[in-house]
Design an enzyme around this catalytic site. Structure first.
Site, PDB file in Angstrom:
ATOM      1  CG  ASP A 195     -63.995 -47.545   8.302  1.00  0.00           C
ATOM      2  OD1 ASP A 195     -63.652 -48.086   9.381  1.00  0.00           O
ATOM      3  OD2 ASP A 195     -65.172 -47.474   7.919  1.00  0.00           O
ATOM      4  CE1 TYR A 206     -63.930 -46.297  24.639  1.00  0.00           C
ATOM      5  CE2 TYR A 206     -63.474 -46.364  26.996  1.00  0.00           C
ATOM      6  CZ  TYR A 206     -63.265 -45.800  25.743  1.00  0.00           C
ATOM      7  OH  TYR A 206     -62.378 -44.753  25.600  1.00  0.00           O
ATOM      8  CB  THR A 248     -64.116 -35.616  22.856  1.00  0.00           C
ATOM      9  OG1 THR A 248     -64.495 -36.909  23.345  1.00  0.00           O
ATOM     10  CG2 THR A 248     -62.705 -35.284  23.303  1.00  0.00           C
ATOM     11  CE  LYS A 255     -60.234 -47.038  23.943  1.00  0.00           C
ATOM     12  NZ  LYS A 255     -59.532 -46.461  22.775  1.00  0.00           N
ATOM     13  CG  ASN A 282     -57.147 -40.712  18.488  1.00  0.00           C
ATOM     14  OD1 ASN A 282     -57.209 -40.450  19.685  1.00  0.00           O
ATOM     15  ND2 ASN A 282     -58.046 -40.233  17.624  1.00  0.00           N
TER      16      ASN A 282
HETATM   17  P1  NAP Z   1     -64.148 -38.399  19.292  1.00  0.00           P
HETATM   18  O1  NAP Z   1     -64.095 -36.920  19.384  1.00  0.00           O
HETATM   19  O2  NAP Z   1     -65.466 -39.081  19.162  1.00  0.00           O
HETATM   20  O3  NAP Z   1     -63.182 -38.845  18.106  1.00  0.00           O
HETATM   21  C1  NAP Z   1     -63.088 -40.194  17.719  1.00  0.00           C
HETATM   22  C2  NAP Z   1     -62.405 -40.252  16.374  1.00  0.00           C
HETATM   23  O4  NAP Z   1     -62.318 -41.630  15.972  1.00  0.00           O
HETATM   24  C3  NAP Z   1     -63.203 -39.520  15.281  1.00  0.00           C
HETATM   25  O5  NAP Z   1     -62.310 -38.922  14.378  1.00  0.00           O
HETATM   26  C4  NAP Z   1     -63.930 -40.678  14.596  1.00  0.00           C
HETATM   27  O6  NAP Z   1     -64.296 -40.416  13.263  1.00  0.00           O
HETATM   28  C5  NAP Z   1     -62.839 -41.729  14.655  1.00  0.00           C
HETATM   29  N1  NAP Z   1     -63.329 -43.053  14.324  1.00  0.00           N
HETATM   30  C6  NAP Z   1     -64.319 -43.757  14.903  1.00  0.00           C
HETATM   31  N2  NAP Z   1     -64.495 -44.934  14.271  1.00  0.00           N
HETATM   32  C7  NAP Z   1     -63.583 -44.966  13.259  1.00  0.00           C
HETATM   33  C8  NAP Z   1     -63.269 -45.880  12.250  1.00  0.00           C
HETATM   34  N3  NAP Z   1     -63.940 -47.032  12.109  1.00  0.00           N
HETATM   35  N4  NAP Z   1     -62.253 -45.606  11.403  1.00  0.00           N
HETATM   36  C9  NAP Z   1     -61.575 -44.432  11.519  1.00  0.00           C
HETATM   37  N5  NAP Z   1     -61.854 -43.496  12.420  1.00  0.00           N
HETATM   38  C10 NAP Z   1     -62.846 -43.764  13.293  1.00  0.00           C
HETATM   39  O7  NAP Z   1     -63.487 -39.083  20.585  1.00  0.00           O
HETATM   40  P2  NAP Z   1     -62.158 -38.757  21.413  1.00  0.00           P
HETATM   41  O8  NAP Z   1     -62.579 -38.561  22.811  1.00  0.00           O
HETATM   42  O9  NAP Z   1     -61.330 -37.754  20.722  1.00  0.00           O
HETATM   43  O10 NAP Z   1     -61.469 -40.217  21.367  1.00  0.00           O
HETATM   44  C11 NAP Z   1     -60.169 -40.440  20.829  1.00  0.00           C
HETATM   45  C12 NAP Z   1     -59.592 -41.665  21.522  1.00  0.00           C
HETATM   46  O11 NAP Z   1     -59.412 -41.386  22.910  1.00  0.00           O
HETATM   47  C13 NAP Z   1     -60.498 -42.903  21.457  1.00  0.00           C
HETATM   48  O12 NAP Z   1     -59.724 -44.043  21.229  1.00  0.00           O
HETATM   49  C14 NAP Z   1     -61.115 -42.951  22.847  1.00  0.00           C
HETATM   50  O13 NAP Z   1     -61.504 -44.247  23.221  1.00  0.00           O
HETATM   51  C15 NAP Z   1     -59.953 -42.444  23.675  1.00  0.00           C
HETATM   52  N6  NAP Z   1     -60.326 -41.933  24.990  1.00  0.00           N
HETATM   53  C16 NAP Z   1     -61.118 -40.847  25.116  1.00  0.00           C
HETATM   54  C17 NAP Z   1     -61.427 -40.382  26.383  1.00  0.00           C
HETATM   55  C18 NAP Z   1     -62.306 -39.184  26.603  1.00  0.00           C
HETATM   56  O14 NAP Z   1     -62.659 -38.921  27.766  1.00  0.00           O
HETATM   57  N7  NAP Z   1     -62.684 -38.452  25.560  1.00  0.00           N
HETATM   58  C19 NAP Z   1     -60.934 -41.039  27.537  1.00  0.00           C
HETATM   59  C20 NAP Z   1     -60.131 -42.143  27.361  1.00  0.00           C
HETATM   60  C21 NAP Z   1     -59.830 -42.586  26.090  1.00  0.00           C
HETATM   61  P3  NAP Z   1     -65.762 -39.804  12.876  1.00  0.00           P
HETATM   62  O15 NAP Z   1     -65.640 -38.307  13.043  1.00  0.00           O
HETATM   63  O16 NAP Z   1     -65.945 -40.242  11.473  1.00  0.00           O
HETATM   64  O17 NAP Z   1     -66.757 -40.400  13.840  1.00  0.00           O
END
Ligand code: NAP
Length: 244
Positions: A63, A167, A202, A171, A90
């Site tokens: 975590d 947010y 996602t 970043k 990530n």
């Molecule tokens: P996601 O499907 O919600 O996955 C987020 C992951 O981060 C999950 O595994 C979550 O675990 C984990 N997480 C959250 N808080 C945590 C903590 N305190 N310790 C450890 N793990 C933690 O989102 P995603 O879209 O794949 O996002 C991945 C990255 O891409 C993020 O940094 C996000 O900001 C970035 N991003 C995403 C997008 C987009 O459009 N999706 C765009 C730009 C940037 P749990 O399953 O336990 O919640």
């Protein structure tokens, strides 16, 4: 865990979404991939899925907001492998109470910062001694186009109307980690870069993103597997350089 000669990679937040795909593709490159997950059961299921695809994958409970769990993860990697070749920061969250600068909940901003920025700093600090043991370390900070000051300041930016002060600043701060750490490590074999996944379907956005998860994961994977003559201290997406 054995001590393979292949690369060792840690991806935080790898139990689902973009992080899971990053882990899968790094695993397909031949690396042993450690799937960081704050929920052990979810991480074990994700690691088993990749192991079922023939990849060397293990779950590491972590975590990023819990310093004891970060220290425990670092100790496990030290004991199991003695080094870390790739770290992908990530793990990230959004918060429903985040929003416009005039109205966002301060508590929400703090929660988002704890995960997206302080979490990445804490994990990086804990893993750096292991990265220094690698032949050529790679750190990838999974940022966002929303973290770009230049794009936020451009009314013509396609996402200009999305103003999430917590947010976006988390970043932008993560990008500063990239820049400062790359400078600090400029005389080492460790490269540090920020990846912007692009708007990806996602759980983070209720699957409203326009890209697929493999598309969103592509740039972070490229940066994680950079050759020794690759760049450091950059910010890019799958199209090219992103303005800071
Ligand atoms: P996601 O499907 O919600 O996955 C987020 C992951 O981060 C999950 O595994 C979550 O675990 C984990 N997480 C959250 N808080 C945590 C903590 N305190 N310790 C450890 N793990 C933690 O989102 P995603 O879209 O794949 O996002 C991945 C990255 O891409 C993020 O940094 C996000 O900001 C970035 N991003 C995403 C997008 C987009 O459009 N999706 C765009 C730009 C940037 P749990 O399953 O336990 O919640």
């Amino acid at each position: 865990m054995n001590t393979p000669s292949s690369k060792i990679a840690l991806v935080t937040g790898a139990n689902k979404g973009i992080g899971f795909e990053i882990a899968r593709q790094i695993g397909r490159s031949g690396a042993t991939v450690l799937l960081g997950s704050r929920n052990r059961a979810a991480g074990e299921i994700a690691a088993a899925a990749l192991a079922g695809e023939g990849l060397a994958a293990h779950c590491i409970p972590i975590d990023v907001t819990d310093r004891a769990s970060i220290a425990e993860a670092a100790a496990r990697i030290t004991e199991g492998f003695g080094r870390l070749d790739i770290l992908v920061n990530n793990a990230g969250i959004t918060d429903p109470a985040d929003g416009l600068p005039s109205a966002a909940s301060l508590d929400a901003i703090e929660r988002v910062f704890r995960t997206n920025f302080l979490g990445a700093v804490a994990v990086t600090q804990a893993m750096l001694p292991l990265l220094r043991q690698a032949h050529s370390g790679r750190i990838v900070n999974v940022s966002s186009g929303l973290g770009s000051l230049a794009q936020n300041g451009d009314p013509g930016y396609w996402s200009a109307a999305v103003k999430l002060i917590g947010y976006s600043t988390s970043k932008a701060a993560l990008n500063m980690l990239t820049v400062q750490l790359a400078y600090e490590l400029r005389d080492t074999a460790i490269k540090v870069n920020s990846a912007d996944p692009g708007y990806t379907a996602t759980d983070l956005n209720g699957h409203r993103g326009s890209q697929t998860i493999p598309e969103g994961a592509a740039e972070a994977i490229r940066l994680a597997l950079l050759p020794d003559d690759g760049p450091t201290g950059g910010y890019s997406n799958s199209v090219g350089v992103v303005p800071w």
